[in-house]
Write a protein that holds these residues in place. Structure first.
Motif, PDB file in Angstrom:
ATOM      1  N   GLU A   1       8.048  -3.292  -6.216  1.00  0.00           N
ATOM      2  CA  GLU A   1       8.425  -2.112  -6.784  1.00  0.00           C
ATOM      3  C   GLU A   1       7.290  -1.257  -7.604  1.00  0.00           C
ATOM      4  N   MET A   2       6.867  -0.222  -7.340  1.00  0.00           N
ATOM      5  CA  MET A   2       5.989   0.591  -8.076  1.00  0.00           C
ATOM      6  C   MET A   2       6.595   1.982  -8.106  1.00  0.00           C
ATOM      7  N   PRO A   3       7.362   1.962  -9.291  1.00  0.00           N
ATOM      8  CA  PRO A   3       7.985   3.341  -9.699  1.00  0.00           C
ATOM      9  C   PRO A   3       6.993   4.376 -10.085  1.00  0.00           C
TER      10      PRO A   3
ATOM     11  N   PHE B   1       0.817  -1.236  -0.125  1.00  0.00           N
ATOM     12  CA  PHE B   1       0.035   0.026   0.172  1.00  0.00           C
ATOM     13  C   PHE B   1       0.978   1.422   0.014  1.00  0.00           C
ATOM     14  N   SER B   2       1.951   1.231   0.720  1.00  0.00           N
ATOM     15  CA  SER B   2       2.905   2.340   0.896  1.00  0.00           C
ATOM     16  C   SER B   2       3.404   2.659  -0.535  1.00  0.00           C
ATOM     17  N   ASN B   3       3.933   1.409  -1.222  1.00  0.00           N
ATOM     18  CA  ASN B   3       4.501   1.559  -2.598  1.00  0.00           C
ATOM     19  C   ASN B   3       3.496   2.420  -3.618  1.00  0.00           C
ATOM     20  N   PHE B   4       2.329   1.665  -3.294  1.00  0.00           N
ATOM     21  CA  PHE B   4       1.328   2.428  -4.389  1.00  0.00           C
ATOM     22  C   PHE B   4       1.049   3.952  -3.771  1.00  0.00           C
ATOM     23  N   LEU B   5       0.972   4.041  -2.988  1.00  0.00           N
ATOM     24  CA  LEU B   5       0.901   5.733  -2.500  1.00  0.00           C
ATOM     25  C   LEU B   5       2.045   6.480  -3.128  1.00  0.00           C
TER      26      LEU B   5
ATOM     27  N   PRO C   1       5.504   7.496 -12.030  1.00  0.00           N
ATOM     28  CA  PRO C   1       5.585   8.020 -13.274  1.00  0.00           C
ATOM     29  C   PRO C   1       6.228   9.399 -13.208  1.00  0.00           C
ATOM     30  N   LEU C   2       6.311  10.347 -12.097  1.00  0.00           N
ATOM     31  CA  LEU C   2       7.161  11.630 -11.764  1.00  0.00           C
ATOM     32  C   LEU C   2       7.534  11.568 -10.414  1.00  0.00           C
ATOM     33  N   GLU C   3       8.452  12.254 -10.292  1.00  0.00           N
ATOM     34  CA  GLU C   3       8.967  12.932  -8.817  1.00  0.00           C
ATOM     35  C   GLU C   3       7.948  13.668  -8.233  1.00  0.00           C
ATOM     36  N   VAL C   4       7.863  13.637  -7.242  1.00  0.00           N
ATOM     37  CA  VAL C   4       6.996  14.846  -6.234  1.00  0.00           C
ATOM     38  C   VAL C   4       7.197  16.108  -6.765  1.00  0.00           C
ATOM     39  N   MET C   5       8.414  16.579  -6.812  1.00  0.00           N
ATOM     40  CA  MET C   5       8.709  18.029  -7.343  1.00  0.00           C
ATOM     41  C   MET C   5       8.527  18.135  -8.697  1.00  0.00           C
ATOM     42  N   SER C   6       8.792  17.237  -9.568  1.00  0.00           N
ATOM     43  CA  SER C   6       8.503  17.356 -10.922  1.00  0.00           C
ATOM     44  C   SER C   6       6.880  17.511 -11.101  1.00  0.00           C
ATOM     45  N   ALA C   7       6.365  16.749 -10.425  1.00  0.00           N
ATOM     46  CA  ALA C   7       4.825  16.654 -10.559  1.00  0.00           C
ATOM     47  C   ALA C   7       4.292  18.227 -10.236  1.00  0.00           C
ATOM     48  N   LEU C   8       4.728  18.790  -9.139  1.00  0.00           N
ATOM     49  CA  LEU C   8       4.473  19.857  -8.609  1.00  0.00           C
ATOM     50  C   LEU C   8       4.992  21.119  -9.594  1.00  0.00           C
ATOM     51  N   LEU C   9       6.031  20.859 -10.146  1.00  0.00           N
ATOM     52  CA  LEU C   9       6.474  22.057 -11.110  1.00  0.00           C
ATOM     53  C   LEU C   9       5.678  21.952 -12.311  1.00  0.00           C
ATOM     54  N   LEU C  10       5.336  20.524 -13.029  1.00  0.00           N
ATOM     55  CA  LEU C  10       4.614  20.632 -14.172  1.00  0.00           C
ATOM     56  C   LEU C  10       3.032  21.110 -13.782  1.00  0.00           C
ATOM     57  N   ALA C  11       2.605  20.997 -12.716  1.00  0.00           N
ATOM     58  CA  ALA C  11       1.331  21.496 -12.323  1.00  0.00           C
ATOM     59  C   ALA C  11       1.359  22.979 -12.463  1.00  0.00           C
ATOM     60  N   PHE C  12       2.485  23.596 -12.061  1.00  0.00           N
ATOM     61  CA  PHE C  12       2.534  25.129 -12.020  1.00  0.00           C
ATOM     62  C   PHE C  12       2.694  25.875 -13.289  1.00  0.00           C
ATOM     63  N   VAL C  13       3.501  25.007 -14.272  1.00  0.00           N
ATOM     64  CA  VAL C  13       3.846  25.134 -15.457  1.00  0.00           C
ATOM     65  C   VAL C  13       2.420  25.551 -16.411  1.00  0.00           C
ATOM     66  N   VAL C  14       1.829  24.234 -16.181  1.00  0.00           N
ATOM     67  CA  VAL C  14       0.515  24.150 -17.097  1.00  0.00           C
ATOM     68  C   VAL C  14      -0.586  24.790 -16.583  1.00  0.00           C
TER      69      VAL C  14
ATOM     70  N   PRO D   1       2.254  11.545  -6.798  1.00  0.00           N
ATOM     71  CA  PRO D   1       2.715  12.488  -7.944  1.00  0.00           C
ATOM     72  C   PRO D   1       1.592  12.853  -8.776  1.00  0.00           C
ATOM     73  N   VAL D   2       0.650  11.752  -9.309  1.00  0.00           N
ATOM     74  CA  VAL D   2      -0.518  12.000  -9.970  1.00  0.00           C
ATOM     75  C   VAL D   2      -1.499  12.832  -9.306  1.00  0.00           C
ATOM     76  N   LEU D   3      -1.510  12.377  -8.133  1.00  0.00           N
ATOM     77  CA  LEU D   3      -2.758  13.238  -7.182  1.00  0.00           C
ATOM     78  C   LEU D   3      -2.173  14.816  -7.247  1.00  0.00           C
ATOM     79  N   ILE D   4      -0.887  15.080  -6.794  1.00  0.00           N
ATOM     80  CA  ILE D   4      -0.501  16.248  -6.932  1.00  0.00           C
ATOM     81  C   ILE D   4      -0.854  17.124  -8.209  1.00  0.00           C
ATOM     82  N   PHE D   5      -0.409  16.383  -9.318  1.00  0.00           N
ATOM     83  CA  PHE D   5      -0.575  17.009 -10.771  1.00  0.00           C
ATOM     84  C   PHE D   5      -2.227  17.200 -10.889  1.00  0.00           C
TER      85      PHE D   5
END
Length: 400
Positions: A127-129, A42-46, A131-144, A51-55
């Motif tokens: 392992e559940m990699p 469950f933790s790996n899924f979170l 799709p984005l790092e947290v900061m990448s998701a945050l920056l992408l959300a800002f840019v878009v 990052p998807v949630l953040i975006f």
């Protein structure tokens, strides 16, 4: 609806904590490891999902600043963000002042993988990699999001708005229902690695402190609002009492909007200003939630010996303030939005995150009550400059 979900979730989480404590005394290790395995999955899924949630949350929130009442929307959002960050800074100062003595000798032992050392190892891991790092998701959300305010793309806005709905369906239908089981596994593991006693005693103290500090942040907000608006802060606060106690009972900012609006009008706030600020701040102003999350996080940092620098904490607060503005309106939504930052910025493991979620939801109503009451203070500040300039936002049928 949120009230019903929250009451049910709170009941399940309290039961999960009690059962986790009780079962840690007699569960065999082979059975306990089943739940530890689930917690790891469950933790790996979170970690994958956050990052998807953040975006999906932040993009439409930022894009939405380009719609509505123009500059007053941005100004109100700025005041709400400042209030939320101020709450976090006060919590940080309180922790720095009190935790060295309050949590002296308290330790938090998590992530012990060797059963011979008192910990529990999962049977397997997946392992559940992300799709984005947290900061990448945050920056992408800002840019878009910012680009969407300039381009004013209605089609794109509908896309991200629908994406938010899809992601929130995952939160409400999958993550939230599984939280009690996740928390059960955490307290089961804590009990079986002999770290539960000190953790429970310390967190009980921190829970009480967080409730007291939500009252402090309300007082600070009204002292500032009273000075800006030229009103007696204590009279204004007394007029908001119905909103506070309604939120305390419902644990829902949205359900309390009619009472908050009526209480705000008692403070001689313009009808349209109150009708604009109260529903908006019910979504974006989470000073009480910020207070609780910061106090809990710094307690875990202290007990877990994580060695986080002041610069890291300050950066965490600035980003958490943004997460709070975009937090979903579901039970535990604020803490779920903060999970990525807790892991990426403060180095929390799954047990620490689980403790944060449990502590947050157990006293959720006090944070909500502080958020709602603070909305009235923001309305006073905005009214000082915007009275007569905002039109068409009167909430009919919500008067005192």
């Amino acid at each position: 609806m949120k009230n019903k979900i929250l009451n049910s979730l709170l009941l399940w989480i309290v039961a999960a904590i009690a059962l986790g404590i009780a079962c840690s005394f007699f569960f065999p290790q082979w059975l306990a490891r089943v739940f530890i395995t689930f917690n790891g999955l469950f933790s790996n899924f979170l970690g994958f999902f956050v990052p998807v949630l953040i975006f999906s949350l932040i993009t439409p929130a930022i894009a939405g600043l380009g719609k509505g009442a123009g500059k007053w929307l941005g100004i109100t959002a700025g005041i709400a963000y400042t209030s939320t960050i101020t709450s976090g800074l006060i919590a940080w100062g309180t922790a720095a002042l009190l935790y060295p003595s309050l949590l002296d000798g308290r330790t938090l032992v998590t992530g012990v993988a060797d059963p011979s050392e008192g910990g529990l190892a999962p049977y397997f891991e997946v392992e559940m990699p992300a799709p984005l790092e947290v900061m990448s998701a945050l920056l992408l959300a800002f840019v878009v999001g910012i680009a969407m305010t300039a381009v004013k793309s209605d089609t794109m806005y509908r896309v991200v708005d629908e994406l938010q709905g899809v992601i929130m369906k995952v939160v409400t239908s999958f993550i939230i229902p599984l939280l009690p089981l996740y928390i059960f596994g955490t307290f089961l593991g804590l009990g079986m690695n002999d770290s539960f006693g000190s953790t429970l005693a310390a967190f009980g103290t921190v829970l009480v402190l967080s409730v007291v500090m939500t009252l402090v942040i309300i007082l600070v907000l009204y002292l500032v609002a009273g000075a800006v608006a030229g009103r007696n802060p204590f009279v204004a606060l007394r007029n908001m009492a119905p909103a506070y106690f309604t939120a305390l009972g419902t644990s829902s900012s949205a359900a309390t909007i009619p009472v908050t609006y009526a209480s705000t009008l008692k403070n001689k706030v313009d009808d349209n200003v109150a009708g604009f600020v109260v529903p908006l701040c019910a979504t974006i102003h989470l000073a009480g939630s910020m207070m609780k999350i910061t106090l809990y996080a710094l307690a875990i940092v202290s007990m877990g010996g994580l060695g986080i620098s002041n610069a890291q904490i300050f950066g965490f607060l600035l980003l958490l303030g943004i997460m709070m503005i975009a937090a979903p309106g579901v039970p535990g939504g604020a803490i779920m939005a903060a999970v990525g930052l807790l892991q990426a910025n403060l180095g929390f493991d799954e047990s620490m995150v689980s403790l944060m979620i449990a502590a947050y939801i157990v006293v959720d109503s006090f944070g909500t009550a502080a958020n709602v009451t603070g909305d009235g203070a923001i309305a006073l500040i905005v009214n000082r400059f915007a009275a007569g300039r905002i039109k068409g936002y009167t909430l009919e049928g919500a008067r005192a």
